[in-house]
Design an enzyme around this catalytic site. Sequence first.
Site, PDB file in Angstrom:
ATOM      1  N   SER A  31       9.437  19.873 112.628  1.00  0.00           N
ATOM      2  CA  SER A  31       9.637  20.804 111.517  1.00  0.00           C
ATOM      3  C   SER A  31       8.730  20.374 110.368  1.00  0.00           C
ATOM      4  O   SER A  31       7.556  20.070 110.565  1.00  0.00           O
ATOM      5  CB  SER A  31      11.109  20.817 111.102  1.00  0.00           C
ATOM      6  OG  SER A  31      11.329  21.665 110.007  1.00  0.00           O
ATOM      7  N   LYS A  51      10.069  27.029 109.071  1.00  0.00           N
ATOM      8  CA  LYS A  51      10.602  25.695 109.326  1.00  0.00           C
ATOM      9  C   LYS A  51      12.105  25.636 109.026  1.00  0.00           C
ATOM     10  O   LYS A  51      12.837  24.882 109.676  1.00  0.00           O
ATOM     11  CB  LYS A  51       9.837  24.654 108.500  1.00  0.00           C
ATOM     12  CG  LYS A  51       8.384  24.499 108.936  1.00  0.00           C
ATOM     13  CD  LYS A  51       8.271  24.180 110.431  1.00  0.00           C
ATOM     14  CE  LYS A  51       6.852  23.930 110.872  1.00  0.00           C
ATOM     15  NZ  LYS A  51       6.746  23.598 112.318  1.00  0.00           N
TER      16      LYS A  51
END
Length: 269
Positions: A132, A150
Site C-alpha cells: 500500500s 491505497k
Amino acid sequence: MKNNNPVALITGASSGIGLAVAERLTEAGYKVYGTSRRQAEAGKFRFSMIVLDVTSDASVELTVREVIALEGGIDLLVNNAGFGLEPAAAEESSILQAQALFDTNFMGVVRMTRAVLPHMREQKKGRIINISSILGVVPMPYVALYAASKHAVEGYTEALDHEVRTAGIRASVIEPAYTRTQFEANNIPPDAPLDIYQSIRQTLKQAVNETMKTADEPDVIAQVVLHAAQTNRPRIRYTAGKMAKKLAFLRRFMPSSLLDSGIRKNLGL
C-alpha cells in the site's frame, strides 16, 4: 509435486520495490516468480519472470495456473504492481484516468487474490501481502486519487485477513512512504489539467524532488515484507521506513487539527 521451498508470486517485480522484494525473498530461500507487463530479458534476474497484466482476468488466471502447475502451489502472494499520478488536483483527472488507476492499484489486488485463494485454502496455508502506501493512512492533498486507491487496498486487506484466518491464511498490508525508485519518475500527468492549479503543481513537483533525496532504499521495504511473510504472528499493518513511521505516529497521536495544519504548512498551502 510440491516444491520443498516456499513459492512466492510477486507482481510488478521488474524494478523498484517489487524487484527488491523478489531479491530479498530469493536470498531467504523462496522459489520466486516475478511478473511484469513486458517480457523480461533472458537471464537478467536471479528469479523467474512471467508476463502478467493485472488488469486482465485471463492473464491473472493463466499466470496463477502456470505457477501452480510448475511448483504445486503458491505460499506467498505479494501484490506490488501499481502506478501513480503526478501531483495534481482531484478534478484534474478524467473518470477514465481514475478508473485506470483503480483498475491496476486496487482491482489488480482483487484479481490476484481471488485467483490464489482457492489454492491456498486447499493447502490450508498461505500469506497475502499487499503493498500500500502511508498515503493510505495519511492522505495528502493533490494525490487524492492515488491515496483513495491505497485506502481501498487498506480496507480490503483488513477485511480479507478476518475472513481467511480460519483457513490458515493471513493477509497484511505494507505502508512505505517515498522510496528511492523510478516510481515517481514514471508518474502519469493528469489528463484534464486546469490552469488554476498550474503553479501549485510545479511547487509540489519540486517538493517531491527534494523529499526523494532522503527517501528510503527499496530494500528497507523488502525487509519488512520478508518479516511479514515469515513471522508466526503477522500483523495486518506494517509501516516501512523512517518517514512512514513518523507519519503513522503523528496520525495516531496528534490531534487531527494539528496534523491538518502541519500538512498544509509543509506544502505551503
